[in-house]
Every structure is written in structure tokens, then in C-alpha cells.
Design an enzyme around this catalytic site. Structure first.
Site, PDB file in Angstrom:
ATOM      1  N   ALA A 116       0.829  -1.210   0.000  1.00 39.11           N
ATOM      2  CA  ALA A 116       0.000   0.000   0.000  1.00 39.11           C
ATOM      3  C   ALA A 116       0.860   1.254   0.000  1.00 39.11           C
ATOM      4  CB  ALA A 116      -0.935  -0.003   1.206  1.00 39.11           C
ATOM      5  N   GLU A 138      -6.274  -9.356  -7.006  1.00 39.02           N
ATOM      6  CA  GLU A 138      -6.150  -8.295  -7.998  1.00 39.02           C
ATOM      7  C   GLU A 138      -5.215  -7.235  -7.440  1.00 39.02           C
ATOM      8  OE1 GLU A 138      -7.025  -4.356  -9.696  1.00 39.02           O
ATOM      9  OE2 GLU A 138      -8.161  -4.984  -7.938  1.00 39.02           O
ATOM     10  N   GLN A 157      -3.404  -9.704   4.099  1.00 43.77           N
ATOM     11  CA  GLN A 157      -3.740 -10.409   5.335  1.00 43.77           C
ATOM     12  C   GLN A 157      -5.217 -10.745   5.341  1.00 43.77           C
ATOM     13  OE1 GLN A 157      -4.139  -8.721   9.548  1.00 43.77           O
ATOM     14  NE2 GLN A 157      -2.210  -9.838   9.634  1.00 43.77           N
TER      15      GLN A 157
END
Length: 189
Positions: A116, A138, A157
Site C-alpha cells: 500500500a 487483484e 492479510q
């Protein structure tokens, strides 16, 4: 619906085959000592790995993305330890792990902060009660630069939520179209 702990996850994996293969601890280094993006059991979840099978989106054929009529020619297949996703594009992959979700459990998947923070978003829909299979992942590269995804390392996770009672109708009961999927699975109408 309480979130389940590492002890519960280990017990369900070992006694009921909920996750295969299963890593009972958090792995941060490869056998040769090299750093890896962590995977395995965490305090209240399980960090899943990405397999080495990728489908990278390409618009070579000027296709339209249509979930009711998806054109497989929109992807280039790649088998590799690393997948480079073009800028502002995406790739599909699958987990190393095969899941068998209990009838009274719902699983939510969240991206790892390592990806991220690089502008790579991992999207997975919930794993419903009594669903089983490899999870199709994805990866969206939101950056204007190429982005790497590493196979056999942690990418997201999963968190397990256990209900007070089993659901009345499970994914298996409904004959869900993604039941038992193996490999990277494209959209089905």
C-alpha cells in the site's frame, strides 16, 4: 462476530485443513537468509502469499472491460518469481494457499502496508462461509511507474470472523460459481 486469534487459526488449519499449505509462524526471511515480505500466522490473521502465476492486463486489442463478457485476450500470462505491473494498470494472481472456510466463518482480506505504501492496492472480495479454493488476487498499480509484485511472499492479510451460529445458506449451498477454483480465475457472468 469476534475476530479470531493466532491460536484459533493454527487449530483450524491443523485440525480442519482450513489453510493449505499452512505456516504456523510469521516468516520474514527466506531459507537462504534473504529478506521477504512477511507471510504466515500473525496475531489476529494470516498473511497470504502470491503464487508465481500472473495475468497482466494489456489493452493491445483495444478491448472493453466487461464483467459479463470478459475477453481473455486482455491479459498476458506470466509465470515468474516477479511480476512487473505497468503504470496505472493491474494484474491478477492467486494465492499459494488453498482455503476451506468453515460454515460459521467469514473471511475479510486486506492489503499489506508494504505494498500500500508503494501505491499498490490489493483487492479481494470476502471469502464466504463454506467457500473453498485458491483466492484470486487483484493488484492495482495506482502509480505512474512500473511496480513489482513478488511471488511466494506476503501480499495481503486475511482476518477470520466467527459467527455465533452457522449461516442458514452457505456459498457451497448456493452452488457459488467460484467454488473450488484453482489457479487464477477470470470473471464469470
Amino acid at each position: 462476530m469476534p475476530i479470531k486469534s493466532d491460536r484459533w487459526i493454527r487449530r483450524m488449519a491443523e485440525e480442519h485443513g482450513m489453510i493449505e499449505p499452512f505456516e504456523a509462524r510469521q516468516i520474514r526471511r527466506a531459507e537462504d537468509g534473504a529478506r521477504v515480505i512477511s507471510y504466515g500466522t500473525s496475531s489476529y490473521g494470516y498473511d497470504i502469499r502470491c503464487a508465481d502465476e500472473f495475468k497482466i492486463f494489456t489493452n493491445v486489442h483495444s478491448a472493453i472491460v466487461d464483467p459479463k463478457n470478459f475477453d481473455e485476450a486482455s491479459f498476458v500470462d506470466l509465470k515468474s518469481d516477479v511480476c512487473v505491473i505497468p503504470p496505472n494498470s493491474f494484474a491478477l494472481a492467486r494465492t499459494v494457499e488453498y482455503f476451506r472456510i468453515p460454515r460459521n466463518v467469514l473471511v475479510i482480506c486486506l492489503g499489506k502496508s508494504t505494498y500500500a505504501r508503494c501505491g499498490i492496492i490489493v483487492n479481494v472480495t470476502p471469502l464466504e462461509p463454506e467457500w473453498e479454493g485458491h483466492v484470486t488476487l487483484e493488484f492495482s498499480n495506482t502509480t505512474p511507474l512500473p511496480a513489482k509484485i513478488y511471488a511466494n511472499e506476503g501480499v495481503a492479510q486475511v482476518v477470520f470472523l466467527e459467527a455465533d451460529e452457522p449461516c442458514e445458506v452457505s456459498y457451497k449451498d448456493r452452488g457459488g460459481k467460484y467454488q473450488g477454483q484453482r489457479g487464477v480465475t477470470l470473471p464469470k457472468a
